[in-house]
Design a protein around this motif. Structure first.
Motif, PDB file in Angstrom:
ATOM      1  N   HIS A  75      56.022  -1.694  20.762  1.00 16.47           N
ATOM      2  CA  HIS A  75      55.681  -2.764  21.709  1.00 16.47           C
ATOM      3  C   HIS A  75      55.382  -2.167  23.079  1.00 16.47           C
ATOM      4  O   HIS A  75      56.097  -1.275  23.552  1.00 16.47           O
ATOM      5  N   GLU A  76      54.330  -2.668  23.723  1.00 14.45           N
ATOM      6  CA  GLU A  76      54.018  -2.313  25.107  1.00 14.45           C
ATOM      7  C   GLU A  76      53.615  -3.588  25.835  1.00 14.45           C
ATOM      8  O   GLU A  76      52.937  -4.444  25.263  1.00 14.45           O
ATOM      9  N   ASP A  77      54.017  -3.732  27.107  1.00 12.78           N
ATOM     10  CA  ASP A  77      53.608  -4.920  27.858  1.00 12.78           C
ATOM     11  C   ASP A  77      53.382  -4.579  29.329  1.00 12.78           C
ATOM     12  O   ASP A  77      53.692  -3.476  29.791  1.00 12.78           O
ATOM     13  N   THR A  82      58.084  -0.350  27.043  1.00 12.13           N
ATOM     14  CA  THR A  82      57.525   0.378  25.913  1.00 12.13           C
ATOM     15  C   THR A  82      58.695   0.698  24.987  1.00 12.13           C
ATOM     16  O   THR A  82      59.616   1.413  25.383  1.00 12.13           O
ATOM     17  N   MET A  93      60.598 -11.909  22.961  1.00 15.30           N
ATOM     18  CA  MET A  93      59.749 -11.893  24.146  1.00 15.30           C
ATOM     19  C   MET A  93      59.503 -13.325  24.608  1.00 15.30           C
ATOM     20  O   MET A  93      59.162 -14.190  23.799  1.00 15.30           O
ATOM     21  N   HIS A 101      50.773  -8.156  26.128  1.00 14.43           N
ATOM     22  CA  HIS A 101      51.458  -7.123  25.349  1.00 14.43           C
ATOM     23  C   HIS A 101      50.580  -6.663  24.193  1.00 14.43           C
ATOM     24  O   HIS A 101      49.557  -7.271  23.857  1.00 14.43           O
ATOM     25  N   GLU A 103      51.094  -4.767  20.119  1.00 13.36           N
ATOM     26  CA  GLU A 103      52.029  -4.414  19.056  1.00 13.36           C
ATOM     27  C   GLU A 103      51.305  -3.565  18.016  1.00 13.36           C
ATOM     28  O   GLU A 103      50.231  -3.944  17.536  1.00 13.36           O
ATOM     29  N   TYR A 130      61.606  -9.604  28.074  1.00 11.92           N
ATOM     30  CA  TYR A 130      61.556  -8.923  26.780  1.00 11.92           C
ATOM     31  C   TYR A 130      62.902  -8.247  26.536  1.00 11.92           C
ATOM     32  O   TYR A 130      63.536  -7.738  27.464  1.00 11.92           O
TER      33      TYR A 130
END
Length: 231
Positions: A75-77, A82, A93, A101, A103, A130
């Motif tokens: 996951h990154e947002d 991260t 989230m 984000h 995925e 998150y």
């Protein structure tokens, strides 16, 4: 009332890298009679090919829970998070006022499978957030283990809605029960076969339950299930 939805009735999406089975209207699939159950809006059973995934995209005013069943999800947002979520972990989230984000399958050699669940929040315009939480497999043997709650207590992920998500592994011929007055229940049979009061659910089946104060669940074979307590 227990309304059973057999696994084969789920809408299926297969575009090569993604094999997704949808329990509610989502994306290309729209059925005006199947858009939600209580505050539950999405239940996608996703299998993602190695190294593939969903690029950056926005969400708002939605509580999104990811339960990893196989492999791991990266996951990154735009909040700077991260993280890799693996089997035995849950990701929550809150889209709130807006979040972007991405995925992806964290592995370049093995597929990942996860359940993605969307719920309407109890308040609009929340601050986006998150988190991940880890649960103990041993504690869900022949009992319901909460992994997501509105309070966020006891190592559960905190969700902004009056609901709880439980996981349970039930041995063959073992039974568990669940009692709540004036609530709805969504049941997902991840693996196995079980009797739920007068109904029988097999692997991949779901049930939407209303106006029943006590559920008795007996495993006809080793079973892994998710139960969601809803308003």
């Amino acid at each position: 009332m227990i309304q059973v939805f057999p696994s084969e009735t789920r809408y299926q999406v297969n575009n090569g890298w993604l094999n997704s089975k949808l329990s509610f209207s989502f994306g290309e699939y729209f059925d005006p009679s199947n858009t939600a159950f209580s505050v539950m809006r999405v239940c996608n059973d996703d299998e993602v090919a190695p190294g593939k995934g969903f690029g950056a995209h926005p969400h708002s005013d939605m509580e999104i829970v990811t339960i990893v069943l196989q492999g791991a999800v990266r996951h990154e947002d735009n909040l700077g998070n991260t993280e890799i979520t693996s089997v035995g972990e849950v990701q929550r989230m809150s889209g709130g006022s807006g979040i972007v984000h991405a995925e992806f399958n964290a592995s370049h050699t093995e597929s990942t499978r996860f359940l993605q669940l969307w719920f309407m929040p109890n308040q609009l315009g929340l601050k986006p957030s998150y988190e991940t939480s880890k649960y103990n497999y041993d504690k869900m043997q022949d009992k319901l283990l909460p992994v997501v709650t509105s309070e966020g207590l006891d190592n559960t992920a905190k969700i902004h809605q009056d609901l709880s998500i439980y996981l349970s592994r039930i041995g063959k011929e073992k039974s568990i029960s669940f009692e709540r007055e004036d609530r709805r229940v969504f049941l997902f049979m991840i693996e196995g076969n079980a009797s739920v009061n007068e109904a029988t659910l097999q692997s991949g089946d779901t049930a939407r339950i209303e106006a029943i104060s006590e559920l008795k669940i007996k495993a006809n074979e080793d079973t892994f299930l998710m139960l969601i307590d809803l308003p």
